[in-house]
Design an enzyme around this catalytic site. Structure first.
Site, PDB file in Angstrom:
ATOM      1  N   GLU A  50      58.652  53.588  54.416  1.00 16.47           N
ATOM      2  CA  GLU A  50      59.859  52.766  54.574  1.00 16.47           C
ATOM      3  C   GLU A  50      60.364  52.490  53.176  1.00 16.47           C
ATOM      4  O   GLU A  50      59.653  51.873  52.382  1.00 16.47           O
ATOM      5  CB  GLU A  50      59.501  51.440  55.256  1.00 16.47           C
ATOM      6  CG  GLU A  50      59.191  51.541  56.724  1.00 16.47           C
ATOM      7  CD  GLU A  50      60.390  51.975  57.529  1.00 16.47           C
ATOM      8  OE1 GLU A  50      61.537  51.777  57.075  1.00 16.47           O
ATOM      9  OE2 GLU A  50      60.177  52.534  58.614  1.00 16.47           O
ATOM     10  N   CYS A 100      64.513  44.615  52.301  1.00 16.15           N
ATOM     11  CA  CYS A 100      65.136  45.944  52.325  1.00 16.15           C
ATOM     12  C   CYS A 100      66.312  45.949  53.291  1.00 16.15           C
ATOM     13  O   CYS A 100      67.214  46.756  53.183  1.00 16.15           O
ATOM     14  CB  CYS A 100      64.122  47.024  52.647  1.00 16.15           C
ATOM     15  SG  CYS A 100      63.007  46.584  53.937  1.00 16.15           S
TER      16      CYS A 100
END
Ligand SMILES: Cc1cc2nc3c(=O)[nH]c(=O)nc-3n(C[C@H](O)[C@H](O)[C@H](O)COP(=O)(O)OP(=O)(O)OC[C@H]3O[C@@H](n4cnc5c(N)ncnc54)[C@H](O)[C@@H]3O)c2cc1C
Length: 1022
Positions: A765, A799
């Site tokens: 990720e 994020c």
């Protein structure tokens, strides 16, 4: 009628029906055809008979004030009606068909729609200016009706807007006091049994007196609100006016009451009786609140007025509580609200000297019961009043006035745009199936029905319900107990004082443990490495949270050897047993929730709600993956005669977990427990910024029953991570972090080392450059708040954070102005202070990097906000929020991930342009849209290429199972954490086929499944 009713109740009930019948007789059948209300009700009935059409038209009305052109109005009407399909009445369809785009018909249609909405608004809204308000008020006085003026306003999202609200309140009191003072007295409305009462009466909302009204930081909210409330009270008192505090959503109730009591206990206001507050009968806490209000008034020694209403936010409260998994604060049956209202009305009549009753209702039965109680308790007729909303229940108002009652009408005034939310609430109320007015005047229910005792309705309701199925009867199966379906862990409700107290205590306890030394443990034994490192509090960098024995690359290799050794036994453990370790860990996290959150506050600078949300997500991962593994372990059989086919899952082997620090419990937990429950063994190398929390995770899993060595936590630095990535014995690397490191891991994993018999799997990720598009018809109140929350929550260090907001030309200037104003209201400060909205960034390196982007921003756009953190800079890693407008889509600030409180604003000429800009980066993680155009929403859903798209809400805070999280392009490999596919990443799939035919004879397949997950032999090197 209930058997247990006492004599007083029986006589009140009897009298209430008499009063009700008389009142109904005077009211007649409601509005007459020559009255406006009659036509409005007919029109509403004709148009809004179908619930779907009703919702669509309300949504259209809600958007109308921002629709500037006939084309925009027609387009939205068509889009909303399209969603209701063939349920739209024929005449409405015909009207639209006769008005094609770009014709005179279109202008006519837009004109009619505007007229209709304005006409409706005028029914409920008393005027747009103080002059119009005065005219309405004088007209009411001519009908012997009193008023209370209410200011309609946009949601207050900046302190500047709060000041404006305060100023408008002051102007209104002053503007009305003089002209009303010279009006001849009308005793029916200007006097009560004690003498003259104020003619100017203002209703206000405490939430409009500050941009940040939240019980989480109750002291600072009280300070800000009180500071703006006092001048209003002072002016009102000086000019002989009255001030009433409205009640809003349940989340604000306790704080509203607390502020009211606190300010009115001050010596300056203590002896002033011309104040009051609303109490809502639909809340289950109402009677307790009335009791404590009475106690307080007795202490204060001066009465107040209580306006008793049922409550305007019923649907909202129910939906919100269900969404968050919180207890529902309102009664769920209308009769229960009615009954509570009646009990509360009796209470007020009994204590009318302290709590002067103002009955806010359009319900003849509710009012009649209160009037009957007043008679019983010998309450003077003019010592209480009846209040109704402007434009509602007018025939009842007139009948009560004719009866000599003091009737006060709530007259909202303000511009059409902010008035829409109020208008839609009134329309909903008037058309609701539960509405007394609708039942009386539109559905023409029988008078005796309408006057029925709510308790009696309740008893009938109970009798008519089909018998309820006993809990658990659907799933009870002694042989195979079934886990309840997965449900997200509710966030902690910090508006509750006990939740705040628990967190404060946990912070105190955790602070007391600062500076401890944490050993490195391999296979149950502490290992001395000769080196230590510290973890410090980003809010107070001088505070050492903990000291950690630092792992070395050789410790990583040793941990892998242990993990390999444990692999066979652990993967052979039945899946249900592995799952139960996760469930126990979830229970432990729940039990230690405040303590873990407190560690996050100190080790990672997470503000309270962010820290709490992270722990909730970790619990969700445990609960969700446990259930997923049980499902997957059932395997799959696809047998045909003479052949069995089984599909089964096996563990991959040793998994290296390398998480970041920004979700210090949730991300390590998610990756670790997914690997473990799938039968893998794990070596976890936490971020050097969050070692204490990772060790806590290890401790919790051990306490939950995870065997020694199945998980090793290695606090250390990049050399340890590298050793794990490079080791040929590792089968899978689960990584979350920066793009560069993720790509490097992926590259290395693709190349098998000498002698390595498998290709390493990588779950990565990585970053994002996430954008929110703000359409030109969006609700700016919501868009500004949603963008700020997404951009500056946890100082932008997610994020998923929003770092670009792409605003359509039509609303660009208005949006930027409100955004900047609202951002200024966000306090920057230490994470342990509940008042903090923007905490520090994680470390000094991050601070320097983010500050570097400030310089870049100055060269690339117009810096419209740069918050100076002042003396905080000496205490911790603080960077003030930065907003840069007029940014070019290709600018560095619009392309590079900053990971800090920096937001770029980009202007788009239209939706095509907005989508082009939004998709114009290498990332595809999260994205958002604020829009009220169904067609634009559809288009953005199709064309905005991101892993997680959010419409009309913030873009952070994905929930396990509901919003599986993860992006593509250079944001990640496409795996969705918290989704049903995730565990498959940690498993290999085998198909086993057996020919069962022997000499023309085949046994019946038993189809048994494998509970334990066999090991990947390749990974074991067998
Ligand atoms: C002067 C005035 C001021 C007001 N100020 C406020 C205020 O500050 N804050 C506020 O919240 N409200 C306020 N209201 C109340 C609100 O706006 C509604 O007008 C009021 O709830 C309607 O109640 P009713 O008795 O007129 O009608 P009814 O038709 O008898 O009652 C409708 C009400 O019943 C409740 N209800 C509906 N369905 C259910 C159900 N399934 N289960 C349980 N309860 C249900 C809801 O509260 C709904 O509004 C005010 C009302 C007036 C008249």
């Amino acid at each position: 009628m209930t058997a247990s009713r006492d004599a007083t109740s029986t006589s009140i009930e009897h009298r209430a029906r008499e009063i009700g019948r008389v009142l109904f007789a005077k009211v007649g059948g409601g509005p007459k055809p020559w009255e406006r209300g009659w036509w409005d009700d007919r029109m509403m009935n004709l148009t809004l008979g179908d619930p779907l059409v009703k919702v669509q038209l309300f949504r259209f009305i809600d958007a109308m004030p921002v629709l500037k052109t006939p084309t925009a109005i027609r387009r939205h009407l068509v889009e909303y009606l399209d969603e209701a399909g063939d349920r739209v009445p024929w005449w409405l369809r015909l009207a639209v068909a006769l008005a094609p785009a770009g014709t005179l018909g279109e202008r006519a249609l837009a004109g009619i729609a505007r007229f209709g909405a304005t006409h409706m608004a005028r029914r409920f809204i008393a005027g747009a200016t103080p002059d119009e308000a005065l005219k309405t008020v004088l007209a009411l006085r001519r009908q012997r009706i009193a008023f209370t003026a209410d200011l309609l306003g946009e949601a207050v999202i900046s302190e500047h807007e709060a000041e404006r609200y305060q100023q408008t309140c002051l102007d209104l009191i002053r503007g009305l006091a003089r002209p009303l003072g010279v009006e001849p007295e009308i005793p029916q409305i200007d006097r009560d049994h004690r003498g003259s009462i104020p003619r100017v009466n203002l209703s206000l909302k405490l939430t409009s007196l500050t941009a940040r009204f939240d019980a989480l930081y109750d002291h600072s909210t009280l300070y800000r609100v009180a500071r703006r409330l006092r001048p209003i009270l002072r002016t009102a008192r000086d000019l002989g006016a009255y001030v009433h505090v409205d009640m809003e959503q349940y989340a604000h109730k306790d704080l509203t009451l607390a502020i009211f009591k606190s300010v009115l206990s001050e010596p300056e206001f203590r002896d002033w009786p011309d104040v009051g507050i609303v109490i809502q009968g639909y809340l289950t806490e109402t009677e307790a609140d009335l009791g404590s209000l009475l106690d307080w008034v007795k202490q204060r020694g001066t009465p107040i007025t209580v306006r008793l209403v049922k409550g305007a936010y019923w649907d909202y409260e129910v939906v919100l509580a269900r969404q968050l998994g919180w207890p529902i604060p309102v009664y769920l049956h209308k009769w229960q609200t009615d009954a509570c209202y009646e009990r509360s009305a009796r209470f007020l009549m009994e204590h009318h000297e302290q709590l002067r009753p103002a009955l806010g209702s359009h319900n003849v039965r509710s009012l009649a019961l209160a009037m009957a109680a007043a008679e019983t308790y010998h309450v003077p007729d003019d010592s209480y009043e009846i209040q109704m909303l402007h434009g509602m229940g007018e025939p009842i108002q007139r009948a009560l006035v004719a009866d000599g009652k003091r009737v006060r009408v709530y007259t909202p005034y303000g511009a059409m745009l902010p008035g829409m939310a109020y208008l839609v609430r009134r329309l909903l109320e008037n058309t609701s199936n539960e509405s007394f007015l609708k039942a009386s005047f539109t559905d023409h229910a029988q008078v005796e029905e309408l006057l029925r005792d709510p308790e009696e309705v309740g008893a009938m309701w109970g009798r008519n319900q089909p018998s309820q199925r006993k809990p658990g009867s659907l799933t009870a199966n002694a042989a195979a107990p079934v886990l309840t379906p997965f449900q997200n862990e509710p966030p902690t409700d910090f508006t509750r004082p006990e939740a705040r107290a628990a967190m404060s205590e946990a912070l105190r306890v955790v602070r007391g443990q600062f500076g401890r030394v944490y050993p490195l443990v391999l296979n149950g034994r502490a290992v001395a490495t000769g080196t230590e490192f510290t973890s410090t509090d980003p809010s107070e960098t001088a505070s050492v949270v903990g000291r950690f024995v630092q792992a070395r690359p050789e410790d990583a290799r040793q941990a892998i050897a242990i993990a390999r050794e444990r692999l066979a036994a652990w993967s052979a453990t039945p899946a249900a047993d592995r799952a139960s370790v996760l469930l126990k860990a979830a229970a432990l996290m729940r039990a230690k929730r405040s303590e873990i959150s407190a560690w996050e506050v100190y080790e990672c600078g997470k503000p309270w709600r962010e820290a709490d949300g992270d722990v909730a997500e970790a619990i969700d991962f445990c609960e969700f993956y446990a259930r997923e593994m049980i499902r997957l372990a059932e395997g799959k059989h696809r047998d045909v005669p003479g052949e069995t086919n089984a599909i089964e899952r096996i563990a991959r082997g040793v998994v290296a977990v390398i998480p970041p620090w920004n979700f210090p419990l949730a991300i390590p937990t998610g990756m670790t427990v997914a690997a473990l429950v799938a039968g893998n063994t794990v070596v976890l190398k936490p971020s050097e910024r969050a070692p204490r929390i990772a060790l806590l995770l290890g401790e919790l899993l051990r306490e939950a029953g995870l065997p020694e060595g199945v998980l090793t936590v290695l606090p250390g630095f990049g050399d340890v991570g590298k050793a794990l990535v490079d080791d040929p014995r590792v089968a899978l690397i689960a990584f979350t972090g920066s793009r560069d490191v993720g790509l490097e891991i992926n590259r290395k994993a693709a190349e098998p080392a000498h002698g390595q018999n498998h290709v390493k799997r990588v779950i990565a990720e990585m970053g994002g450059k996430n954008a929110i598009i703000v359409d030109d018809d969006s609700d700016l109140d919501e868009a500004v708040v949603g963008v700020l929350q997404s951009a500056f929550g946890y100082a932008g260090q997610k994020c998923s954070a929003c770092s670009r907001v792409i605003v359509l030309d039509g609303v660009y200037d208005a949006f930027v102005a409100r955004l900047v104003d609202a951002a200024r209201a966000l306090p920057v400060g230490p994470a342990d202070n509940p008042d903090t909205a923007v905490g520090p960034v994680i470390d000094a390196k991050a601070r320097v990097r983010v500050e570097g982007y400030k310089t870049i921003a100055e060269g690339e756009g117009d810096v419209v906000l740069s918050v100076d953190v002042g003396p905080l800079v000496a205490r911790g890693n603080y960077v003030g929020p930065l907003i840069v407008a007029g940014v070019h889509p290709d600018a560095r600030i619009a392309q590079e991930e900053v990971f800090g409180p920096v937001l770029a604003v980009l202007r788009a000429s239209d939706l095509n342009d907005a989508l082009r800009i939004a998709n114009g980066t290498v990332y595809a993680l999260t994205g958002g849209l604020y829009s009220r155009s169904p067609a634009n929403i559809d288009r953005v859903k199709r064309e905005f290429r991101v892993g997680n798209l959010y419409v009309n809400r913030p873009i952070t805070g994905a929930l396990v199972d509901r919003q599986p999280f993860g992006g593509f392009q250079l944001s990640g490999i496409g795996t969705k954490a918290g989704g049903t596919d995730y565990l498959l990443e940690f498993l290999l799939t085998r198909t086993i086929t057996e020919n069962t035919m022997r000499r023309g004879f085949a046994p019946e397949s038993d189809g048994a499944s494998t509970a334990a997950t066999p090991t990947n032999e390749a990974a074991l090197g067998v």
